[in-house]
Design a protein around this motif. Structure first.
Motif, PDB file in Angstrom:
ATOM      1  N   LEU A   6      42.579  67.091  27.610  1.00 21.52           N
ATOM      2  CA  LEU A   6      41.678  66.708  28.694  1.00 21.52           C
ATOM      3  C   LEU A   6      41.149  67.978  29.355  1.00 21.52           C
ATOM      4  O   LEU A   6      41.726  69.065  29.183  1.00 21.52           O
ATOM      5  N   PRO A   7      40.055  67.905  30.107  1.00 18.59           N
ATOM      6  CA  PRO A   7      39.537  69.098  30.796  1.00 18.59           C
ATOM      7  C   PRO A   7      40.597  69.722  31.700  1.00 18.59           C
ATOM      8  O   PRO A   7      41.294  69.021  32.439  1.00 18.59           O
ATOM      9  N   GLY A   8      40.739  71.039  31.623  1.00 19.00           N
ATOM     10  CA  GLY A   8      41.709  71.752  32.443  1.00 19.00           C
ATOM     11  C   GLY A   8      43.033  72.012  31.767  1.00 19.00           C
ATOM     12  O   GLY A   8      43.914  72.661  32.339  1.00 19.00           O
ATOM     13  N   THR A   9      43.199  71.539  30.531  1.00 21.81           N
ATOM     14  CA  THR A   9      44.448  71.771  29.795  1.00 21.81           C
ATOM     15  C   THR A   9      44.553  73.238  29.368  1.00 21.81           C
ATOM     16  O   THR A   9      43.598  73.798  28.835  1.00 21.81           O
ATOM     17  N   THR A  10      45.681  73.856  29.604  1.00 20.17           N
ATOM     18  CA  THR A  10      45.899  75.240  29.189  1.00 20.17           C
ATOM     19  C   THR A  10      46.181  75.285  27.684  1.00 20.17           C
ATOM     20  O   THR A  10      46.985  74.502  27.174  1.00 20.17           O
ATOM     21  N   VAL A  11      45.538  76.223  26.998  1.00 24.41           N
ATOM     22  CA  VAL A  11      45.656  76.333  25.548  1.00 24.41           C
ATOM     23  C   VAL A  11      46.434  77.606  25.193  1.00 24.41           C
ATOM     24  O   VAL A  11      46.065  78.699  25.649  1.00 24.41           O
ATOM     25  N   PRO A  12      47.484  77.506  24.387  1.00 27.24           N
ATOM     26  CA  PRO A  12      48.293  78.682  24.022  1.00 27.24           C
ATOM     27  C   PRO A  12      47.673  79.474  22.876  1.00 27.24           C
ATOM     28  O   PRO A  12      48.296  79.692  21.833  1.00 27.24           O
ATOM     29  N   ALA A  13      46.435  79.902  23.054  1.00 28.08           N
ATOM     30  CA  ALA A  13      45.733  80.628  21.998  1.00 28.08           C
ATOM     31  C   ALA A  13      45.928  82.127  22.178  1.00 28.08           C
ATOM     32  O   ALA A  13      45.556  82.687  23.213  1.00 28.08           O
ATOM     33  N   GLN A  14      46.490  82.776  21.155  1.00 26.50           N
ATOM     34  CA  GLN A  14      46.716  84.215  21.182  1.00 26.50           C
ATOM     35  C   GLN A  14      46.440  84.795  19.804  1.00 26.50           C
ATOM     36  O   GLN A  14      47.007  84.336  18.813  1.00 26.50           O
ATOM     37  N   GLY A  43      38.834  65.924  24.172  1.00 21.57           N
ATOM     38  CA  GLY A  43      38.608  65.860  22.727  1.00 21.57           C
ATOM     39  C   GLY A  43      39.860  66.245  21.966  1.00 21.57           C
ATOM     40  O   GLY A  43      40.979  66.193  22.485  1.00 21.57           O
ATOM     41  N   SER A  44      39.644  66.665  20.735  1.00 20.17           N
ATOM     42  CA  SER A  44      40.737  67.056  19.855  1.00 20.17           C
ATOM     43  C   SER A  44      40.767  68.574  19.717  1.00 20.17           C
ATOM     44  O   SER A  44      39.793  69.176  19.282  1.00 20.17           O
ATOM     45  N   LEU A  45      41.879  69.193  20.097  1.00 19.00           N
ATOM     46  CA  LEU A  45      42.025  70.644  20.022  1.00 19.00           C
ATOM     47  C   LEU A  45      42.333  71.057  18.589  1.00 19.00           C
ATOM     48  O   LEU A  45      43.270  70.546  17.971  1.00 19.00           O
ATOM     49  N   ASN A  46      41.539  71.998  18.061  1.00 19.44           N
ATOM     50  CA  ASN A  46      41.727  72.463  16.689  1.00 19.44           C
ATOM     51  C   ASN A  46      41.762  73.991  16.652  1.00 19.44           C
ATOM     52  O   ASN A  46      41.245  74.657  17.551  1.00 19.44           O
ATOM     53  N   GLU A  57      37.118  69.508  19.473  1.00 18.76           N
ATOM     54  CA  GLU A  57      36.253  68.607  18.723  1.00 18.76           C
ATOM     55  C   GLU A  57      36.039  67.339  19.550  1.00 18.76           C
ATOM     56  O   GLU A  57      36.991  66.670  19.953  1.00 18.76           O
ATOM     57  N   SER A  58      34.771  67.019  19.829  1.00 16.98           N
ATOM     58  CA  SER A  58      34.462  65.785  20.555  1.00 16.98           C
ATOM     59  C   SER A  58      33.092  65.303  20.122  1.00 16.98           C
ATOM     60  O   SER A  58      32.252  66.099  19.689  1.00 16.98           O
ATOM     61  N   ASN A  59      32.877  64.021  20.225  1.00 15.49           N
ATOM     62  CA  ASN A  59      31.606  63.450  19.794  1.00 15.49           C
ATOM     63  C   ASN A  59      30.740  63.131  21.009  1.00 15.49           C
ATOM     64  O   ASN A  59      30.372  61.984  21.254  1.00 15.49           O
ATOM     65  N   SER A  60      30.436  64.179  21.780  1.00 19.71           N
ATOM     66  CA  SER A  60      29.610  63.994  22.968  1.00 19.71           C
ATOM     67  C   SER A  60      28.182  63.674  22.572  1.00 19.71           C
ATOM     68  O   SER A  60      27.734  63.989  21.471  1.00 19.71           O
ATOM     69  N   ARG A  61      27.457  63.052  23.472  1.00 18.39           N
ATOM     70  CA  ARG A  61      26.085  62.649  23.185  1.00 18.39           C
ATOM     71  C   ARG A  61      25.110  63.817  23.294  1.00 18.39           C
ATOM     72  O   ARG A  61      24.184  63.939  22.501  1.00 18.39           O
ATOM     73  N   ARG A  62      25.325  64.670  24.283  1.00 19.38           N
ATOM     74  CA  ARG A  62      24.401  65.790  24.490  1.00 19.38           C
ATOM     75  C   ARG A  62      25.010  67.077  23.948  1.00 19.38           C
ATOM     76  O   ARG A  62      26.191  67.354  24.164  1.00 19.38           O
TER      77      ARG A  62
END
Length: 232
Positions: A6-14, A43-46, A57-62
């Protein structure tokens, strides 16, 4: 495996060469704290196999522009030495007349209103209009970017475009086995297609619409049967 965020989720990307794709942003440092990476949409974090590339990954309209993404735009206005381009986002993008292979102040492309261009997003910021370029940033060669002539522009969902860019997706190889074709896939929900005869172009566009998750949502077996019903 991907995870729902969800928006605001911290991602452990290093990673040493970390690259953030759509749906992620890096917060600035606060005091001694290291910068954190958080999601900006649901969306889906990849991430790539080596963890250097992360995206949501998300299927947003805009379409929301992101740096280094390929898009198909429509020239809507000529402004000075550049152009305003409709890429399906909330704001028009800017395309400099010199952002083409071999372009100089005396030798620039003469694009008309309504022309299609296959370009890459060079700048995307929430407080600025996106900027485009029609060459590879490293080689300064066109590498397929630039004006696209003829053919037909198919509009589809953003997810369909991402699927078509996946080398493992079945649709384009399935069509290419039946007849020669050209295709340019933009991440902004637009696909330019071209073939020798109009009925083949129509078949391509109908197949894309049939396989699109927001359309027919056909799987490979059904798509093969559907293609067999078309006069190509």
């Amino acid at each position: 495996m991907s995870a729902t965020v969800l928006p605001g989720t911290t991602v452990p990307a290093q990673h040493v060469n970390l690259k953030l794709g759509p749906g992620l942003t890096q917060n600035s440092r606060t005091n001694d704290a290291s910068p954190s990476i958080v999601t900006t949409r649901a969306g889906s974090l990849n991430h790539s196999s080596n963890g250097s590339k992360w995206w949501v990954e998300s299927n947003s309209r805009r379409y929301v522009p992101a740096p280094q993404e390929s898009v198909i735009g429509v020239i809507v206005q000529k402004v000075g030495d550049g152009f305003r381009v409709d890429i399906g986002s909330a704001h028009y993008a800017s395309l400099d007349g010199l952002a083409f292979e071999g372009a100089t102040k005396r030798n620039k492309p003469n694009l008309k209103i309504g022309c299609l261009v296959y370009a890459r997003v060079s700048l995307a910021h929430k407080d600025m209009d996106p900027e485009l370029e029609c060459f590879d940033a490293q080689t300064r060669k066109a590498e397929g970017f630039g004006e696209v002539k003829g053919g037909f522009l198919v509009r589809c969902s953003l997810k369909m475009c991402r699927d078509l860019l996946d080398p493992k997706h079945f649709l384009l190889p399935l069509l290419g086995a039946r007849f020669p074709l050209e295709a340019a896939v933009g991440m902004n929900g637009r696909v330019w297609v071209s073939a020798k005869v109009p009925k083949q172009i129509i078949a391509i566009s109908r197949c894309i619409e049939a396989v699109d998750p927001d359309g027919g949502g056909m799987e490979e077996i059904d798509a093969k049967a559907f293609l067999g019903t078309l006069d190509v």
